[in-house]
Design a protein around this motif. Sequence first.
Motif, short mmCIF file in Angstrom:
data_model
loop_
_atom_site.label_atom_id
_atom_site.label_comp_id
_atom_site.label_asym_id
_atom_site.label_seq_id
_atom_site.Cartn_x
_atom_site.Cartn_y
_atom_site.Cartn_z
N LYS A 187 1.93 10.76 -2.92
CA LYS A 187 2.59 11.31 -1.75
C LYS A 187 4.10 11.20 -1.94
O LYS A 187 4.65 10.11 -2.06
N ILE A 188 4.77 12.35 -1.98
CA ILE A 188 6.20 12.37 -2.27
C ILE A 188 6.97 11.46 -1.31
O ILE A 188 7.90 10.78 -1.69
N ILE A 189 6.56 11.42 -0.07
CA ILE A 189 7.29 10.63 0.93
C ILE A 189 7.23 9.14 0.61
O ILE A 189 8.12 8.37 0.95
N ASP A 190 6.15 8.72 -0.14
CA ASP A 190 5.99 7.31 -0.44
C ASP A 190 6.55 6.92 -1.80
O ASP A 190 6.62 5.74 -2.12
N TRP A 191 6.93 7.91 -2.62
CA TRP A 191 7.36 7.59 -3.98
C TRP A 191 8.56 6.66 -4.03
O TRP A 191 8.61 5.75 -4.88
N PRO A 192 9.57 6.80 -3.16
CA PRO A 192 10.70 5.88 -3.24
C PRO A 192 10.34 4.45 -2.82
O PRO A 192 11.10 3.53 -3.06
N VAL A 193 9.18 4.27 -2.17
CA VAL A 193 8.79 2.95 -1.70
C VAL A 193 8.15 2.17 -2.84
O VAL A 193 7.32 2.69 -3.58
N ARG A 194 8.54 0.92 -2.99
CA ARG A 194 7.97 0.10 -4.05
C ARG A 194 6.47 -0.09 -3.81
O ARG A 194 6.04 -0.40 -2.70
N SER A 195 5.67 0.09 -4.85
CA SER A 195 4.24 -0.14 -4.78
C SER A 195 3.82 -0.87 -6.04
O SER A 195 4.51 -0.84 -7.06
N PHE A 196 2.67 -1.53 -5.98
CA PHE A 196 2.20 -2.28 -7.14
C PHE A 196 1.99 -1.35 -8.32
O PHE A 196 2.44 -1.63 -9.44
N ALA A 197 1.31 -0.22 -8.09
CA ALA A 197 1.03 0.72 -9.18
C ALA A 197 2.33 1.27 -9.78
O ALA A 197 2.48 1.34 -11.00
N GLY A 198 3.26 1.66 -8.91
CA GLY A 198 4.51 2.21 -9.39
C GLY A 198 5.32 1.21 -10.19
O GLY A 198 5.87 1.53 -11.25
N GLU A 199 5.39 -0.02 -9.71
CA GLU A 199 6.14 -1.05 -10.42
C GLU A 199 5.50 -1.39 -11.76
O GLU A 199 6.18 -1.62 -12.76
N LEU A 200 4.16 -1.39 -11.80
CA LEU A 200 3.47 -1.67 -13.05
C LEU A 200 3.75 -0.58 -14.07
O LEU A 200 4.01 -0.85 -15.25
N MET A 201 3.75 0.67 -13.62
CA MET A 201 4.03 1.78 -14.52
C MET A 201 5.47 1.74 -15.04
O MET A 201 5.74 2.16 -16.17
N ARG A 202 6.40 1.23 -14.25
CA ARG A 202 7.79 1.16 -14.66
C ARG A 202 8.10 -0.04 -15.55
O ARG A 202 8.96 0.04 -16.41
N ARG A 203 7.38 -1.15 -15.35
CA ARG A 203 7.81 -2.41 -15.94
C ARG A 203 6.89 -2.97 -17.03
O ARG A 203 7.32 -3.82 -17.81
N SER A 204 5.64 -2.52 -17.09
CA SER A 204 4.72 -3.10 -18.05
C SER A 204 5.02 -2.62 -19.47
O SER A 204 5.15 -1.42 -19.72
N TRP A 205 5.08 -3.57 -20.41
CA TRP A 205 5.19 -3.19 -21.82
C TRP A 205 3.83 -2.78 -22.37
O TRP A 205 3.75 -2.14 -23.41
N PHE A 206 2.77 -3.16 -21.69
CA PHE A 206 1.44 -2.77 -22.12
C PHE A 206 1.17 -1.32 -21.74
O PHE A 206 1.68 -0.83 -20.73
#
Length: 292
Positions: free
Chosen positions: A264-283
């Motif tokens: 949901k585009i409206i929620d994309w700027p909001v931090r979420s577990f899935a989003g943070e994992l996709m941005r920060r995981s080296w795995f």
Amino acid sequence: MFQRCLICTDFSDGLYRLVEFLPSLAKGGIKQIIFSHVAPLWEEGEIPRIDEEAVEAARQRFEKGLKDTPEGLEVKVEIDSGRPVDIIPKVARTYNVDVIMTGMPIRSLLKEKLFGSTTAALARNCVTPLLILRPELISTYTREELNLRCQHLSRYLLIPYDGSESSQYLVKKVKESAQKRPDGSLQQCMLIWVVDEGGRRAVPKDYQVKEAQEKLEAVKVELEELGLQVNVEVRQGNPLVEILDAALVYDITAIAVSSQSLNKIIDWPVRSFAGELMRRSWFPVIYFPPAK
């Protein structure tokens, strides 16, 4: 785990190197590979047009690299000109691929909002699972390391589970993939439930841990019925920190994740577990988009 794979590369993300490891990818169960490159439109003049020169240069580059195609593996190349976020989903639908392999550098949410991300846009708009790899790693692996990595892309999955709608959907998608997995792919899963230190303060932690353990055991049985080896663990702390630590401890090859709000585009700027994992995981991260 996946048999038909679309590998997207801009030639600077390291994923182009995979053209040299077709036998290794085939050992991991892949039957069909489509390499995709999208050249920017030629924008000199009033009307943007296809950059024929860039398209031809990319085609020749693939032809030089694709030399060792093992029997039983079908390989195709799709070169287009335009916006990757528009073209990649179309190619995925044309070939009915099981997964889109793409690169995404480590970055913060702020940088992503400022500079954009093709992978982030695909996560919002695609219905096909994404296998997200780090260009920083793929580019620096030795040939020996990359050879092994290609064979074991989805051998051992870490599955974060907390009983939520998103985690239940994630297990459902993993089960669907496991039911049709080829030989040499998914063999083992690690189910992790992290009891967040900041949640459900009125409920004693001991009770939360016991409840989580019982629910994980039930999911474990479901996955074991599909011939998978399954381990479970309950932890306490910050979910993102604990998941990444578990991936290190248990020799995970990829982390699976889904989200009911990420698309949901409206929620994309909001931090979420899935989003943070996709941005920060080296795995490597396998993202299963929610049903449209």
